[in-house]
Design an enzyme around this catalytic site. Structure first.
Site, PDB file in Angstrom:
ATOM      1  N   ASP A  84     -10.074  16.349  29.878  1.00  0.00           N
ATOM      2  CA  ASP A  84     -10.720  16.756  31.122  1.00  0.00           C
ATOM      3  C   ASP A  84     -10.678  15.543  32.043  1.00  0.00           C
ATOM      4  O   ASP A  84     -11.328  14.524  31.777  1.00  0.00           O
ATOM      5  CB  ASP A  84     -12.156  17.185  30.848  1.00  0.00           C
ATOM      6  CG  ASP A  84     -12.869  17.684  32.100  1.00  0.00           C
ATOM      7  OD1 ASP A  84     -12.860  16.960  33.118  1.00  0.00           O
ATOM      8  OD2 ASP A  84     -13.450  18.779  32.062  1.00  0.00           O
ATOM      9  N   ASP A 102      -3.570  15.955  41.236  1.00  0.00           N
ATOM     10  CA  ASP A 102      -2.716  17.121  41.485  1.00  0.00           C
ATOM     11  C   ASP A 102      -3.010  18.184  40.434  1.00  0.00           C
ATOM     12  O   ASP A 102      -2.098  18.764  39.846  1.00  0.00           O
ATOM     13  CB  ASP A 102      -1.241  16.702  41.453  1.00  0.00           C
ATOM     14  CG  ASP A 102      -0.309  17.802  41.944  1.00  0.00           C
ATOM     15  OD1 ASP A 102      -0.780  18.704  42.668  1.00  0.00           O
ATOM     16  OD2 ASP A 102       0.887  17.757  41.598  1.00  0.00           O
TER      17      ASP A 102
END
Length: 224
Positions: A84, A102
């Site tokens: 994460d 991104d």
């Protein structure tokens, strides 16, 4: 990906995102959030041989396709982690010269990757002259809020430019001194000297566009 040239940047927004080199021509450490097809990871691995690259990807199925997309194997300066990204950036063991954001899911940028706390953490985990480069989509409902949050985290030191192709807007947020588009144009020669000709030929027009058409957001009030 171009099958015959897998390390090339085939999509316009990725060439614009490499504009972080105008801020940091010789980055030592880069964190990349989102692997996807690995185009930027491959490009940086090939053309920035002195740079350590940490790629963060939460989806194991994306990572499982790395060989099909000719993403290099992990080694002493390149690593892909199932992670994460928001958690990792908050607790990273070292600071970065560049953070490339991104990360997208089916609904756009996940909430954890466009929150005020995430952008604050990015600012905190950058080196004093570091830069966050974020890929945003102007058609997404979170776009305006994301731009406002980035500007707040980075005291308005943000230059934004659209890609003219897919409604992507690339935001460059500086932790250090203010970089206006005019100042970035002056950095073109440093990038030309630092990159191999085959890399520079892919990037020159995009970098020039950042300097000529980038919008400088100016100073933001962090108290709001």
């Amino acid at each position: 990906m171009l099958i015959e040239r897998p390390d090339d940047l085939a999509v316009a927004y990725t060439r614009l995102m490499m504009g972080f080199l105008l801020f940091s021509p010789k980055p030592r450490n880069i964190a990349m959030i989102g692997l996807g097809g690995g185009s930027m990871a491959k490009f940086c691995y090939r053309y920035l041989p002195e740079t350590r690259i940490q790629v963060l990807e939460i989806n194991p199925y994306v990572i499982a396709l790395r060989n099909e997309f000719k993403i290099p194997p992990d080694d002493h300066r390149f690593n892909v982690r199932k992670e994460d990204a928001a958690d990792y950036i908050r607790t990273a063991p070292y600071r970065f010269d560049v953070i490339v954001a991104d990360g997208f899911d089916a609904h756009g940028v996940p909430p954890g990757l466009c929150s005020q706390s995430f952008y604050d953490d990015c600012q905190a985990m950058l080196e004093p002259e570091g830069v966050l480069v974020a890929n945003l989509h102007s058609g997404n409902q979170s776009f305006s809020a994301s731009m406002t949050r980035i500007a707040k985290s980075f005291s308005g030191h943000v230059v934004a430019v659209d890609d003219l192709e897919s409604n992507n807007v690339i935001a460059f947020a500086s932790k250090g001194k203010t970089r206006t588009p005019r100042m970035l144009l002056e950095s073109l020669e440093l990038c030309r000297e630092a990159l191999p000709p085959e890399a520079w030929s892919q990037l020159e027009s995009s970098f020039t566009r950042i300097g000529e058409f980038g919008e400088y957001l100016g100073h933001a009030d962090r108290s709001k």
